[in-house]
Design a protein around this motif. Structure first.
Motif, PDB file in Angstrom:
ATOM      1  N   LEU A 143     -25.690  23.997  17.361  1.00  0.00           N
ATOM      2  CA  LEU A 143     -24.687  24.404  16.380  1.00  0.00           C
ATOM      3  C   LEU A 143     -23.575  25.119  17.134  1.00  0.00           C
ATOM      4  CD1 LEU A 143     -27.204  25.786  13.730  1.00  0.00           C
ATOM      5  CD2 LEU A 143     -26.291  23.467  13.952  1.00  0.00           C
ATOM      6  N   PHE A 144     -22.330  24.610  17.002  1.00  0.00           N
ATOM      7  CA  PHE A 144     -21.238  25.093  17.841  1.00  0.00           C
ATOM      8  C   PHE A 144     -20.197  25.944  17.127  1.00  0.00           C
ATOM      9  CE2 PHE A 144     -22.156  21.835  21.128  1.00  0.00           C
ATOM     10  CZ  PHE A 144     -22.114  22.671  22.214  1.00  0.00           C
ATOM     11  N   ALA A 145     -20.200  25.975  15.810  1.00  0.00           N
ATOM     12  CA  ALA A 145     -19.123  26.672  15.108  1.00  0.00           C
ATOM     13  C   ALA A 145     -19.697  27.668  14.116  1.00  0.00           C
ATOM     14  CB  ALA A 145     -18.230  25.671  14.381  1.00  0.00           C
ATOM     15  N   SER A 146     -18.941  28.711  13.865  1.00  0.00           N
ATOM     16  CA  SER A 146     -19.334  29.668  12.845  1.00  0.00           C
ATOM     17  C   SER A 146     -19.329  28.966  11.489  1.00  0.00           C
ATOM     18  CB  SER A 146     -18.337  30.831  12.842  1.00  0.00           C
ATOM     19  OG  SER A 146     -18.728  31.798  11.900  1.00  0.00           O
ATOM     20  N   PRO A 147     -20.446  29.020  10.748  1.00  0.00           N
ATOM     21  CA  PRO A 147     -20.529  28.311   9.470  1.00  0.00           C
ATOM     22  C   PRO A 147     -19.708  28.992   8.380  1.00  0.00           C
ATOM     23  CG  PRO A 147     -22.533  29.543   9.857  1.00  0.00           C
ATOM     24  CD  PRO A 147     -21.668  29.723  11.073  1.00  0.00           C
TER      25      PRO A 147
ATOM     26  N   GLN B 283     -22.667  27.376  -3.589  1.00  0.00           N
ATOM     27  CA  GLN B 283     -24.097  27.584  -3.317  1.00  0.00           C
ATOM     28  C   GLN B 283     -24.561  26.847  -2.068  1.00  0.00           C
ATOM     29  OE1 GLN B 283     -26.132  29.821  -4.921  1.00  0.00           O
ATOM     30  NE2 GLN B 283     -24.128  30.422  -5.717  1.00  0.00           N
ATOM     31  N   SER B 284     -23.645  26.699  -1.105  1.00  0.00           N
ATOM     32  CA  SER B 284     -23.958  25.949   0.117  1.00  0.00           C
ATOM     33  C   SER B 284     -23.531  26.698   1.372  1.00  0.00           C
ATOM     34  CB  SER B 284     -23.227  24.601   0.106  1.00  0.00           C
ATOM     35  OG  SER B 284     -23.623  23.825  -0.991  1.00  0.00           O
ATOM     36  N   LEU B 285     -24.183  26.356   2.463  1.00  0.00           N
ATOM     37  CA  LEU B 285     -23.798  26.809   3.797  1.00  0.00           C
ATOM     38  C   LEU B 285     -23.335  25.560   4.542  1.00  0.00           C
ATOM     39  CD1 LEU B 285     -23.811  29.262   5.766  1.00  0.00           C
ATOM     40  CD2 LEU B 285     -26.003  28.417   6.573  1.00  0.00           C
ATOM     41  N   LEU B 286     -22.094  25.555   5.003  1.00  0.00           N
ATOM     42  CA  LEU B 286     -21.488  24.402   5.659  1.00  0.00           C
ATOM     43  C   LEU B 286     -21.351  24.677   7.152  1.00  0.00           C
ATOM     44  CD1 LEU B 286     -18.662  23.800   3.036  1.00  0.00           C
ATOM     45  CD2 LEU B 286     -20.895  22.672   3.152  1.00  0.00           C
ATOM     46  N   PHE B 287     -21.717  23.675   7.989  1.00  0.00           N
ATOM     47  CA  PHE B 287     -21.681  23.858   9.443  1.00  0.00           C
ATOM     48  C   PHE B 287     -21.747  22.503  10.112  1.00  0.00           C
ATOM     49  CE2 PHE B 287     -25.994  23.872   7.987  1.00  0.00           C
ATOM     50  CZ  PHE B 287     -26.712  23.172   8.935  1.00  0.00           C
ATOM     51  N   TYR B 288     -21.677  22.496  11.459  1.00  0.00           N
ATOM     52  CA  TYR B 288     -21.842  21.245  12.191  1.00  0.00           C
ATOM     53  C   TYR B 288     -22.624  21.444  13.472  1.00  0.00           C
ATOM     54  CZ  TYR B 288     -17.711  22.295  15.201  1.00  0.00           C
ATOM     55  OH  TYR B 288     -16.815  22.842  16.067  1.00  0.00           O
ATOM     56  N   ALA B 289     -23.159  20.325  13.953  1.00  0.00           N
ATOM     57  CA  ALA B 289     -23.863  20.267  15.230  1.00  0.00           C
ATOM     58  C   ALA B 289     -23.183  19.198  16.077  1.00  0.00           C
ATOM     59  CB  ALA B 289     -25.330  19.915  15.018  1.00  0.00           C
ATOM     60  N   SER B 290     -23.297  19.342  17.400  1.00  0.00           N
ATOM     61  CA  SER B 290     -22.623  18.411  18.295  1.00  0.00           C
ATOM     62  C   SER B 290     -23.508  18.107  19.493  1.00  0.00           C
ATOM     63  CB  SER B 290     -21.313  19.020  18.752  1.00  0.00           C
ATOM     64  OG  SER B 290     -20.603  18.131  19.555  1.00  0.00           O
ATOM     65  N   THR B 291     -23.542  16.818  19.890  1.00  0.00           N
ATOM     66  CA  THR B 291     -24.366  16.414  21.039  1.00  0.00           C
ATOM     67  C   THR B 291     -23.605  15.463  21.944  1.00  0.00           C
ATOM     68  OG1 THR B 291     -25.258  14.470  19.941  1.00  0.00           O
ATOM     69  CG2 THR B 291     -26.511  16.513  19.718  1.00  0.00           C
ATOM     70  N   GLY B 292     -24.284  15.036  22.982  1.00  0.00           N
ATOM     71  CA  GLY B 292     -23.734  14.043  23.897  1.00  0.00           C
ATOM     72  C   GLY B 292     -23.018  14.685  25.055  1.00  0.00           C
ATOM     73  N   PRO B 293     -22.523  13.842  25.976  1.00  0.00           N
ATOM     74  CA  PRO B 293     -21.777  14.396  27.100  1.00  0.00           C
ATOM     75  C   PRO B 293     -20.530  15.099  26.587  1.00  0.00           C
ATOM     76  CG  PRO B 293     -21.809  11.979  27.165  1.00  0.00           C
ATOM     77  CD  PRO B 293     -22.594  12.412  25.976  1.00  0.00           C
ATOM     78  N   VAL B 294     -20.431  16.355  26.860  1.00  0.00           N
ATOM     79  CA  VAL B 294     -19.344  17.217  26.408  1.00  0.00           C
ATOM     80  C   VAL B 294     -19.218  17.137  24.881  1.00  0.00           C
ATOM     81  CG1 VAL B 294     -17.027  18.024  26.963  1.00  0.00           C
ATOM     82  CG2 VAL B 294     -18.213  16.581  28.569  1.00  0.00           C
ATOM     83  N   GLY B 295     -20.339  17.072  24.179  1.00  0.00           N
ATOM     84  CA  GLY B 295     -20.346  17.129  22.729  1.00  0.00           C
ATOM     85  C   GLY B 295     -19.607  16.001  22.049  1.00  0.00           C
ATOM     86  N   ARG B 296     -19.857  14.774  22.430  1.00  0.00           N
ATOM     87  CA  ARG B 296     -19.080  13.643  21.922  1.00  0.00           C
ATOM     88  C   ARG B 296     -19.528  13.105  20.569  1.00  0.00           C
ATOM     89  NH1 ARG B 296     -14.152  13.630  23.961  1.00  0.00           N
ATOM     90  NH2 ARG B 296     -14.168  13.611  26.202  1.00  0.00           N
ATOM     91  N   THR B 297     -20.500  13.699  19.941  1.00  0.00           N
ATOM     92  CA  THR B 297     -20.842  13.306  18.571  1.00  0.00           C
ATOM     93  C   THR B 297     -20.870  14.545  17.694  1.00  0.00           C
ATOM     94  OG1 THR B 297     -23.227  13.514  18.858  1.00  0.00           O
ATOM     95  CG2 THR B 297     -22.251  11.375  19.389  1.00  0.00           C
ATOM     96  N   LEU B 298     -20.616  14.335  16.432  1.00  0.00           N
ATOM     97  CA  LEU B 298     -20.523  15.459  15.505  1.00  0.00           C
ATOM     98  C   LEU B 298     -21.230  15.091  14.211  1.00  0.00           C
ATOM     99  CD1 LEU B 298     -18.900  18.233  15.277  1.00  0.00           C
ATOM    100  CD2 LEU B 298     -17.340  16.929  13.864  1.00  0.00           C
ATOM    101  N   THR B 299     -22.082  15.994  13.728  1.00  0.00           N
ATOM    102  CA  THR B 299     -22.738  15.820  12.442  1.00  0.00           C
ATOM    103  C   THR B 299     -22.459  17.047  11.597  1.00  0.00           C
ATOM    104  OG1 THR B 299     -24.492  14.551  13.513  1.00  0.00           O
ATOM    105  CG2 THR B 299     -24.902  15.306  11.271  1.00  0.00           C
ATOM    106  N   LEU B 300     -21.910  16.817  10.406  1.00  0.00           N
ATOM    107  CA  LEU B 300     -21.622  17.885   9.457  1.00  0.00           C
ATOM    108  C   LEU B 300     -22.816  18.044   8.525  1.00  0.00           C
ATOM    109  CD1 LEU B 300     -18.022  16.739   8.490  1.00  0.00           C
ATOM    110  CD2 LEU B 300     -18.668  18.370  10.258  1.00  0.00           C
ATOM    111  N   PHE B 301     -23.082  19.288   8.107  1.00  0.00           N
ATOM    112  CA  PHE B 301     -24.215  19.573   7.237  1.00  0.00           C
ATOM    113  C   PHE B 301     -23.806  20.500   6.099  1.00  0.00           C
ATOM    114  CE2 PHE B 301     -26.265  18.785  11.314  1.00  0.00           C
ATOM    115  CZ  PHE B 301     -27.413  18.085  10.984  1.00  0.00           C
ATOM    116  N   SER B 302     -24.551  20.381   4.991  1.00  0.00           N
ATOM    117  CA  SER B 302     -24.515  21.338   3.895  1.00  0.00           C
ATOM    118  C   SER B 302     -25.955  21.693   3.560  1.00  0.00           C
ATOM    119  CB  SER B 302     -23.837  20.730   2.664  1.00  0.00           C
ATOM    120  OG  SER B 302     -24.007  21.575   1.541  1.00  0.00           O
ATOM    121  N   LEU B 303     -26.259  22.998   3.563  1.00  0.00           N
ATOM    122  CA  LEU B 303     -27.586  23.467   3.171  1.00  0.00           C
ATOM    123  C   LEU B 303     -27.502  24.174   1.833  1.00  0.00           C
ATOM    124  CD1 LEU B 303     -29.130  25.155   6.374  1.00  0.00           C
ATOM    125  CD2 LEU B 303     -29.313  22.778   5.624  1.00  0.00           C
ATOM    126  N   ASP B 304     -28.545  24.029   1.037  1.00  0.00           N
ATOM    127  CA  ASP B 304     -28.668  24.768  -0.215  1.00  0.00           C
ATOM    128  C   ASP B 304     -28.989  26.228   0.107  1.00  0.00           C
ATOM    129  OD1 ASP B 304     -29.185  24.743  -3.267  1.00  0.00           O
ATOM    130  OD2 ASP B 304     -30.978  25.681  -2.411  1.00  0.00           O
TER     131      ASP B 304
END
Length: 183
Positions: free
Chosen positions: A42-46, A51-72
């Protein structure tokens, strides 16, 4: 890794590179969400939004993929998860997620070689379901993205060189002012 967030019930959310924990105001652990290893850290302040917590995760060489999430907020269950196609993560010191007006906004590194791995793109999705809404490409780097809004359907953010931008929640430029990248 980031400053704790506090909701309207005084619950506390602590984010590390691998997990998010919710504590009651008296310090009791209420739930833990662990980021799947394949999604990356997890790379950014959520952001807390409704009623949700929004954030993202990043992987790959130098973070070349990004997945956004919402948690209840109540259960810590995933509301939605959205892989971002054809964009790159931002590897700034301390980026953040911005949420307002039904919109989640994150900064992304450019695919332009002249920007290297630096952020110059804002990417917006629906805060309700993660559906892509728009992209705004700035003409210079956006370092450590932190946006704000006066509540009138626009948002403001600054660039690395001190230029101020005001855009609509539809991704249209209202104005930009301040030093140009070459000054």
């Amino acid at each position: 890794q980031f400053s704790p967030l506090i909701d309207d019930q005084h619950n506390i959310y602590v984010t590390t590179p691998a997990r998010i924990r919710k504590f009651s105001s008296s310090g009791n652990l209420m739930w833990t969400w662990e980021c799947p290893l394949e999604e990356g850290p997890l790379f950014a302040s959520p952001a807390l939004y409704k009623q949700s917590l929004l954030f993202y995760a990043s992987t790959g060489p130098v973070g070349r993929t990004l997945t956004l999430f919402s948690l209840d907020l109540q259960s810590g269950a995933v509301n939605w998860r959205q892989f971002v196609q054809e964009t790159y993560s931002c590897h700034c010191d301390a980026p953040s997620v911005f949420a307002y007006n039904g919109t989640m906004v994150v900064s992304l590194a450019s695919t332009e070689p002249s920007f290297g791995n630096m952020s110059n793109t804002l990417y917006a999705v629906s805060a309700q379901n993660g559906a892509p809404l728009w992209k705004y490409i700035a003409d210079e780097m956006i370092w450590n993205f932190k946006a704000s809004t006066p509540g009138d359907g626009t948002m403001l953010f600054g660039s690395q060189c001190g230029r101020a931008y005001r855009i609509t929640f539809g991704g249209a430029l209202v104005w930009k002012s301040g030093p140009t990248p070459s000054t």
